[in-house]
Design a protein around this motif. Structure first.
Motif, PDB file in Angstrom:
ATOM      1  N   PHE A 179       0.803  -1.381   0.317  1.00 11.56           N
ATOM      2  CA  PHE A 179      -0.229   0.111   0.299  1.00 11.56           C
ATOM      3  C   PHE A 179       0.552   1.698  -0.258  1.00 11.56           C
ATOM      4  O   PHE A 179       1.936   1.416   1.252  1.00 11.56           O
ATOM      5  CB  PHE A 179      -0.801  -0.122   0.839  1.00 11.56           C
ATOM      6  N   ILE A 180       0.851   2.437  -0.858  1.00 12.25           N
ATOM      7  CA  ILE A 180       1.612   3.082  -0.998  1.00 12.25           C
ATOM      8  C   ILE A 180       0.375   4.696  -1.663  1.00 12.25           C
ATOM      9  O   ILE A 180      -0.201   4.001  -2.293  1.00 12.25           O
ATOM     10  CB  ILE A 180       2.525   2.646  -2.105  1.00 12.25           C
ATOM     11  N   TYR A 181       1.320   5.550  -0.667  1.00  7.92           N
ATOM     12  CA  TYR A 181       0.233   6.669  -0.881  1.00  7.92           C
ATOM     13  C   TYR A 181       1.716   7.935  -2.128  1.00  7.92           C
ATOM     14  O   TYR A 181       2.825   7.537  -0.764  1.00  7.92           O
ATOM     15  CB  TYR A 181       0.133   7.415   0.022  1.00  7.92           C
ATOM     16  N   ILE A 182       1.378   8.248  -2.633  1.00  2.00           N
ATOM     17  CA  ILE A 182       1.759   9.525  -3.523  1.00  2.00           C
ATOM     18  C   ILE A 182       1.293  11.006  -3.271  1.00  2.00           C
ATOM     19  O   ILE A 182      -0.059  10.874  -3.609  1.00  2.00           O
ATOM     20  CB  ILE A 182       1.629   8.860  -4.758  1.00  2.00           C
ATOM     21  N   ASP A 183       1.593  11.618  -2.977  1.00  2.00           N
ATOM     22  CA  ASP A 183       1.446  13.633  -3.004  1.00  2.00           C
ATOM     23  C   ASP A 183       0.983  13.681  -4.474  1.00  2.00           C
ATOM     24  O   ASP A 183       2.513  14.250  -5.198  1.00  2.00           O
ATOM     25  CB  ASP A 183       2.281  14.059  -2.128  1.00  2.00           C
ATOM     26  N   SER A 184       0.144  14.071  -4.701  1.00  3.27           N
ATOM     27  CA  SER A 184      -0.748  14.436  -5.866  1.00  3.27           C
ATOM     28  C   SER A 184      -0.433  16.107  -6.031  1.00  3.27           C
ATOM     29  O   SER A 184      -0.364  16.403  -7.595  1.00  3.27           O
ATOM     30  CB  SER A 184      -2.026  13.937  -6.496  1.00  3.27           C
ATOM     31  N   GLU A 185       0.008  16.303  -5.303  1.00  2.00           N
ATOM     32  CA  GLU A 185       0.450  17.899  -5.420  1.00  2.00           C
ATOM     33  C   GLU A 185       1.805  18.323  -5.554  1.00  2.00           C
ATOM     34  O   GLU A 185       1.897  19.155  -5.551  1.00  2.00           O
ATOM     35  CB  GLU A 185      -0.126  18.916  -4.556  1.00  2.00           C
ATOM     36  N   GLN A 190       4.329  14.848 -10.929  1.00  4.36           N
ATOM     37  CA  GLN A 190       3.535  15.064 -12.434  1.00  4.36           C
ATOM     38  C   GLN A 190       3.482  13.686 -13.398  1.00  4.36           C
ATOM     39  O   GLN A 190       2.069  13.380 -13.409  1.00  4.36           O
ATOM     40  CB  GLN A 190       3.717  16.543 -12.197  1.00  4.36           C
ATOM     41  N   ARG A 191       4.616  12.911 -13.591  1.00  6.91           N
ATOM     42  CA  ARG A 191       4.038  12.356 -14.571  1.00  6.91           C
ATOM     43  C   ARG A 191       4.512  10.896 -13.922  1.00  6.91           C
ATOM     44  O   ARG A 191       3.153  10.601 -14.390  1.00  6.91           O
ATOM     45  CB  ARG A 191       6.232  12.569 -14.778  1.00  6.91           C
ATOM     46  N   ILE A 192       4.079  11.032 -12.577  1.00  4.84           N
ATOM     47  CA  ILE A 192       3.133   9.285 -12.835  1.00  4.84           C
ATOM     48  C   ILE A 192       1.964  10.015 -12.783  1.00  4.84           C
ATOM     49  O   ILE A 192       1.383   8.916 -13.128  1.00  4.84           O
ATOM     50  CB  ILE A 192       4.032   9.600 -10.972  1.00  4.84           C
ATOM     51  N   LEU A 193       1.294  10.647 -12.462  1.00  2.23           N
ATOM     52  CA  LEU A 193       0.290  10.901 -12.447  1.00  2.23           C
ATOM     53  C   LEU A 193      -0.697  11.080 -13.744  1.00  2.23           C
ATOM     54  O   LEU A 193      -1.147   9.820 -14.418  1.00  2.23           O
ATOM     55  CB  LEU A 193      -0.766  12.497 -12.264  1.00  2.23           C
ATOM     56  N   GLU A 194       0.541  11.712 -14.650  1.00  4.56           N
ATOM     57  CA  GLU A 194       0.629  11.481 -16.303  1.00  4.56           C
ATOM     58  C   GLU A 194       0.353   9.911 -16.504  1.00  4.56           C
ATOM     59  O   GLU A 194      -0.664   9.740 -17.793  1.00  4.56           O
ATOM     60  CB  GLU A 194       1.192  12.264 -17.020  1.00  4.56           C
ATOM     61  N   PHE A 195       0.885   9.021 -16.023  1.00  8.69           N
ATOM     62  CA  PHE A 195       1.483   7.701 -16.561  1.00  8.69           C
ATOM     63  C   PHE A 195      -0.246   7.173 -16.342  1.00  8.69           C
ATOM     64  O   PHE A 195      -0.178   6.259 -16.937  1.00  8.69           O
ATOM     65  CB  PHE A 195       2.514   6.934 -16.063  1.00  8.69           C
ATOM     66  N   PHE A 196      -0.751   7.336 -15.094  1.00 12.09           N
ATOM     67  CA  PHE A 196      -2.210   6.303 -14.812  1.00 12.09           C
ATOM     68  C   PHE A 196      -2.915   7.353 -15.397  1.00 12.09           C
ATOM     69  O   PHE A 196      -4.047   7.262 -15.011  1.00 12.09           O
ATOM     70  CB  PHE A 196      -2.170   6.827 -13.305  1.00 12.09           C
TER      71      PHE A 196
END
Length: 402
Positions: A179-185, A190-196
């Protein structure tokens, strides 16, 4: 995409110190006094102590073998009655001490090297871990290849509430799903968000990935972040009831108006697997430097074949669209889909010039081509790599990493 590659040794000072100690000293430090054991635990985020009345026993030998196999965690071994008493251990045991979650875990099972390694790897990370540059090597270097990701702004008022739900759900999947959390801000993420296929305003959001031979993504039906929904999502995954989530943009109204046709997930199969057409596709990323260099040449190629009866030149943004038939590991990826019923795929590995592309197409994919999966490693590419969040320039040897 081949999961994540090139997992590096831990970059934190503690990791380096522990590694040096393990390489230059005994695999497990002999603890003859209570203060020694207390210091080992106090000075480390995670420490493992073997409590053995006879340090020459088979169990103790298995413990030492396990200690030799792990470089980044300190091990201690003791037969001292006072140490046993201090930590309320009454018989031979292996205890993992940690500065998070429940504080300690006691091994319960047959004392073998393999069993001990599984126990340690299942308990050495927190139930919930934040994705950072420091934790990335441990996340991707571990044995748990199924990860659920919570994209959430840490600065939001309900961050702790969301994290509590996430942590509660994690309890039932220990050792199975990380279980991993990622600070979306955070800008670096941001590139990780884009990948998903996510935008900051869509967070908090959940995604689940498997890092086997290929990375596979899953998306929950409900967007509400509750422990119940997370458990339902993870249970469906462990029972094999989930279908992979394939991103797709909507089909543009003018997708076929220009010489280079625009493909998305929703129209890919219809266009590419038209048995009467030979289709040459560039899989690109908007941020990829090599893709930007290729763009004018690709447009020239499209113009050259715009009126051809059976050759189609196309492109697809692979950061926003995914298909089962092609796993994109790096950008640009160039693949040729010859006409016919067998759905054969040929990788282009020749020069990225108009002349090279023309020879390739005129030869039916023979000159400059290779069977799918045999890309030319000498080509400059921009890789997708979730492990390294550092920005790297796209030079001849560089990688533009996710």
């Amino acid at each position: 995409m081949e999961g994540v590659s090139g997992v590096r040794a831990g970059r934190q000072a503690d990791d380096i110190v522990n590694w040096l100690k393990k390489k230059t000293g005994p695999a497990a430090t002999a603890l003859s006094e209570v203060t020694q054991a207390e210091s080992l635990i106090a000075d480390n985020e995670v420490a493992v102590i073997g409590f053995f009345k006879d340090v020459e026993s088979d169990g103790a030998k298995a413990f030492i073998k396990a200690a030799e196999a792990i470089d980044d965690i300190p091990f201690g071994i003791t037969s001292d009655d006072a140490v046993f008493s201090k930590f309320e251990v009454t018989k031979d045991a292996v205890v993992l001490f940690k500065k998070f979650d429940e504080g300690r875990n006691t091994f319960d099972g047959e004392l073998t090297k393999e069993n001990l390694l599984s126990f340690i790897k299942a308990n050495q990370l927190p139930l919930v871990i934040e994705f950072t540059e420091q934790t990335a090597p441990k996340i991707f270097g571990g044995d748990i290849k199924s990860h659920i990701l919570l994209f959430v702004p840490k600065a939001s008022e309900d961050f702790q509430e969301k994290l509590d739900h996430f942590k509660k759900a994690a309890e039932g999947f220990k050792g199975k799903i990380l279980f991993i959390y990622i600070d979306s801000e955070m800008e670096d993420n941001q590139r990780i968000l884009e990948f998903f296929g996510l935008k900051k305003e869509e967070c908090p959001a959940l995604r689940l990935i498997t890092l086997e031979d290929e990375m596979t993504k899953y998306k929950p039906q409900s967007s509400e972040i509750t422990a119940e929904n997370i458990v339902t999502f993870c249970t469906a995954f462990t029972e094999g009831k989930l279908k992979p989530h394939l991103m797709s943009q909507d089909i543009p109204d003018d997708w076929d108006k220009n010489p280079v046709k625009v493909l998305v997930g929703k129209n890919f199969e219809e266009v590419v697997f038209d048995t009467t057409k030979n289709v040459f596709v560039e899989f690109y990323a908007p941020w990829c430097g090599h893709c930007k260099q290729l763009a004018p040449i690709w447009d020239q190629l499209g113009e050259k074949y715009k009126d051809h009866a059976d050759i189609v030149v196309a492109k697809m943004d692979s950061t926003a669209n995914e298909i089962e038939a092609v796993k994109v590991h790096s950008f640009p990826t160039l693949k040729f889909f010859p006409a016919g019923d067998d759905r054969k795929i040929i990788d282009y590995s020749g020069e990225r010039t108009l002349e090279g592309f023309t020879k390739f197409l005129e030869s039916g994919g023979k000159e400059g081509g290779a069977p799918a999966g045999e890309d030319d490693d000498d080509e400059e590419v921009d890789d997708l790599d979730l492990e390294d969040t550092d920005d790297v320039d796209s030079d001849a040897e560089g990688h533009d990493e996710l």
